[in-house]
Write a protein that holds these residues in place. Structure first.
Motif, PDB file in Angstrom:
ATOM      1  N   ASP A 178       0.858  -1.161   0.021  1.00  0.00           N
ATOM      2  CA  ASP A 178       0.057   0.079   0.026  1.00  0.00           C
ATOM      3  C   ASP A 178       0.854   1.242   0.001  1.00  0.00           C
ATOM      4  O   ASP A 178       0.621   2.359  -0.711  1.00  0.00           O
ATOM      5  N   SER A 179       2.141   1.084   0.608  1.00  0.00           N
ATOM      6  CA  SER A 179       2.842   2.258   0.633  1.00  0.00           C
ATOM      7  C   SER A 179       3.392   2.628  -0.609  1.00  0.00           C
ATOM      8  O   SER A 179       3.747   3.836  -0.895  1.00  0.00           O
ATOM      9  N   GLU A 180       3.900   1.615  -1.324  1.00  0.00           N
ATOM     10  CA  GLU A 180       4.470   1.642  -2.714  1.00  0.00           C
ATOM     11  C   GLU A 180       3.364   2.311  -3.599  1.00  0.00           C
ATOM     12  O   GLU A 180       3.725   3.198  -4.539  1.00  0.00           O
ATOM     13  N   ASN A 181       2.204   1.784  -3.403  1.00  0.00           N
ATOM     14  CA  ASN A 181       1.041   2.284  -4.446  1.00  0.00           C
ATOM     15  C   ASN A 181       0.757   3.542  -4.295  1.00  0.00           C
ATOM     16  O   ASN A 181       0.582   4.529  -4.909  1.00  0.00           O
ATOM     17  N   LEU A 182       0.822   4.098  -3.001  1.00  0.00           N
ATOM     18  CA  LEU A 182       0.600   5.560  -2.524  1.00  0.00           C
ATOM     19  C   LEU A 182       1.832   6.607  -3.114  1.00  0.00           C
ATOM     20  O   LEU A 182       1.480   7.376  -3.815  1.00  0.00           O
ATOM     21  N   LEU A 183       3.047   5.988  -3.159  1.00  0.00           N
ATOM     22  CA  LEU A 183       4.189   7.032  -3.570  1.00  0.00           C
ATOM     23  C   LEU A 183       4.011   6.857  -5.076  1.00  0.00           C
ATOM     24  O   LEU A 183       4.359   7.808  -5.701  1.00  0.00           O
ATOM     25  N   GLN A 184       3.553   5.653  -5.741  1.00  0.00           N
ATOM     26  CA  GLN A 184       3.469   5.787  -7.095  1.00  0.00           C
ATOM     27  C   GLN A 184       2.303   6.744  -7.469  1.00  0.00           C
ATOM     28  O   GLN A 184       2.832   7.432  -8.605  1.00  0.00           O
ATOM     29  N   LEU A 185       1.226   6.885  -6.643  1.00  0.00           N
ATOM     30  CA  LEU A 185       0.208   7.879  -7.043  1.00  0.00           C
ATOM     31  C   LEU A 185       0.787   9.144  -6.915  1.00  0.00           C
ATOM     32  O   LEU A 185       0.551   9.931  -7.834  1.00  0.00           O
ATOM     33  N   LEU A 186       1.441   9.573  -6.052  1.00  0.00           N
ATOM     34  CA  LEU A 186       2.076  11.060  -5.903  1.00  0.00           C
ATOM     35  C   LEU A 186       2.916  11.109  -7.064  1.00  0.00           C
ATOM     36  O   LEU A 186       2.976  12.303  -7.495  1.00  0.00           O
ATOM     37  N   ARG A 187       3.778  10.362  -7.678  1.00  0.00           N
ATOM     38  CA  ARG A 187       4.574  10.464  -8.772  1.00  0.00           C
ATOM     39  C   ARG A 187       3.534  10.894 -10.155  1.00  0.00           C
ATOM     40  O   ARG A 187       3.899  11.707 -10.812  1.00  0.00           O
ATOM     41  N   GLU A 188       2.540   9.928 -10.000  1.00  0.00           N
ATOM     42  CA  GLU A 188       1.671  10.459 -11.098  1.00  0.00           C
ATOM     43  C   GLU A 188       0.892  11.629 -11.068  1.00  0.00           C
ATOM     44  O   GLU A 188       0.520  12.516 -12.046  1.00  0.00           O
TER      45      GLU A 188
END
Length: 506
Positions: A178-188
């Motif tokens: 979930d942490s990595e998914n959130l960080l990837q969303l911030l990049r997008e």
């Protein structure tokens, strides 16, 4: 990204004579991800509360410049109108309302004077698509996991035409996926032109995502590091955060002396009647005197449930098997029985279950052992202050005095109070559940040092942790759990992250 979307100039803020911020300068470029780091109590959250209007104009000194104009935010809605939205670690959602009601709470889609619920649901679906959350918008928020709730919070922010998104410890309660998914969303979101400020204690996340990182220490700006120049490294951040280098975040114990078994579980099982399943199954487990035993595993693996079943069974699980304490089979009908036998449990949820936030430090430290400061059933106030002051000093709890409310302390200092509360009981076996969750690297080092000191004095520790580095850095042995079972036992010499994850995913 050369244009600054935000400039905070000479920001100072005091609380009853204590200077939380002292002439802080902070700049954020448009379209970047800017991480704000520092020890607990450094002033990070205070600075963001000044920015978002939680601390309104007039209660601080200095200027906020947003999109080239000096701002005077008198309340949160003023900053929201300007395009600044903050998401706190404790999510501000209504659990009994639907996802779409939460996304547009306070920002309702109306037709005339009435809420247009059909349009609200359609718009909510659009927001959920933006955060890549594939759920029915009519789902109740309480039925979602923490990771999905975090995404709902971001969808709520996007519905307000956010230009600057502030996230305060967004991954503190999330698992690795979930942490990595959130960080990837911030990049997008960054590619869509949304600027982000992220407060985080997880340095690996900061290094992986930050374009820039500003370090605060003791309410002052120390430096801003540029990711494009390779300045954002773990050593650099730690050095600036704590004012010194911590070459080994996990302090070593000289000449560990490990003795006989203090605790042994034999074919131990715990059945949860509410869930209708076992949360611990046929566990065989032992802890020796002067030893730190780590318990690793993914969320939901049964680690906390196992700890609670040992600590007097407060969840009323149906228990089977044998618990042997110092060679004697024991049965605890209540947590007080476990405490009386020399077992203490520092919960992972210090704010919800571990501390009385509305009470002061002295009341919290003595709460689990009032007999230790009482005579004939009457509390000796002077003795309470004396004992609490001793723990405050020995554990380096940063507070003006022991009458400081615990809710006003930083996370690291709250954790020290929670630990001090149970040390005052004088346990033989200390169970630490996520002992450093949500605290900074300096406070972590202090907690680890305290643990080593306790072990050197003959105490035994069971440490539950989701941070594999922490498990490997502090444990003498490691048990790995999955689906309520012990999947393997590893000596620290043979343990590594790959072996632990292999066992945790069996």
């Amino acid at each position: 990204m050369s244009e600054n979307i935000l400039g905070m100039r000479q920001i100072s803020k005091e609380f009853t004579g204590v200077k939380a911020l002292a002439s802080v300068n902070f700049k954020v470029k448009k379209g970047e991800i800017h991480c704000l780091v520092g020890e607990n109590g450094a002033g990070k959250s205070t600075l963001m509360k000044v920015l978002s209007g939680v601390y309104p104009y007039g209660t601080y000194e200095g200027d906020i410049v947003f999109e080239g104009a000096v701002q005077q935010f008198h309340k949160i809605t003023d900053s929201v109108k300007a395009g600044i939205v903050i998401i706190y670690q404790e999510l501000a959602l209504f659990p009994d309302l639907t996802v779409y009601e939460n996304i547009f709470a306070g920002n309702e889609v109306k037709r005339g004077k009435l809420v247009d619920w059909n349009r609200t649901i359609v718009n909510a679906k659009d927001m959920l698509r933006k955060v890549k959350l594939n759920i029915n918008p009519e789902t109740l928020v309480k039925d979602l996991g923490v990771g999905k709730q975090q995404l709902v919070e971001i969808a709520k922010a996007l519905s307000k035409d956010v230009k600057l998104l502030i996230l305060d410890e967004p991954t503190a309660a999330l698992n690795e996926d979930d942490s990595e998914n959130l960080l990837q969303l911030l990049r997008e979101l960054k590619t869509q032109g949304i600027t982000c400020i992220m407060i985080s204690h997880k340095l690996k996340e900061v290094i992986s995502i930050a374009d820039s990182a500003t370090v605060l220490r003791d309410g002052q700006t120390i430096c801003t590091l540029d990711g494009s120049k390779g300045e954002i490294t773990e050593n650099a951040i730690i050095k600036h955060m704590v004012g010194r280098e911590i070459n080994d975040i996990y302090p070593k114990r000289p000449n560990p002396s490990i003795g006989e078994d203090v605790l042994e579980l034999r074919n131990w099982s715990a059945f949860d009647p509410q869930l209708g399943r076992h949360v611990a199954k046929n566990v065989n487990f032992h802890v020796r005197k002067g030893e730190i035993v780590g318990i690793a595993g993914l969320m939901g693996s049964g680690r906390t449930e196992l700890a609670l079943s040992i600590f007097g069974n407060p969840k009323a699980y149906k228990l089977q098997g044998e618990l042997v304490l110092e060679g004697v089979p024991r049965k605890f009908a209540h947590t007080s029985d476990a405490i009386g036998a020399g077992i203490a449990y520092v919960t992972e949820d210090r704010k919800g279950n571990g501390l009385f936030l509305a009470q002061d430090i002295k009341s919290n430290i003595t709460a689990a052992h009032l007999r230790g400061i009482s005579t004939s059933g009457v509390i000796n106030d002077n003795e309470e202050v004396k004992i609490a002051s001793e723990y405050k000093n020995s554990m380096h709890i940063k507070a003006p005095s022991v009458i400081q409310l615990v809710g006003k302390l930083s996370g690291g200092n709250q954790q020290k109070v929670s630990l001090g509360k149970w040390l005052f009981v004088g346990p033989k076996l200390l169970i630490l559940d996520e002992p450093t969750r949500g605290i900074d690297v300096g406070a972590k080092f202090e907690i680890y040092t305290i643990m080593n000191k306790l072990i050197s004095e003959g105490m035994s520790i069971i440490m539950i942790s989701s941070e594999l580095g922490e498990v490997l850095g502090m444990s003498d042995r490691v048990y790995v759990m999955a689906e309520g079972e012990i999947k393997g036992e590893l000596s620290i010499a043979e343990a590594d992250q790959e072996k632990i994850m292999q066992l945790a995913t069996q």
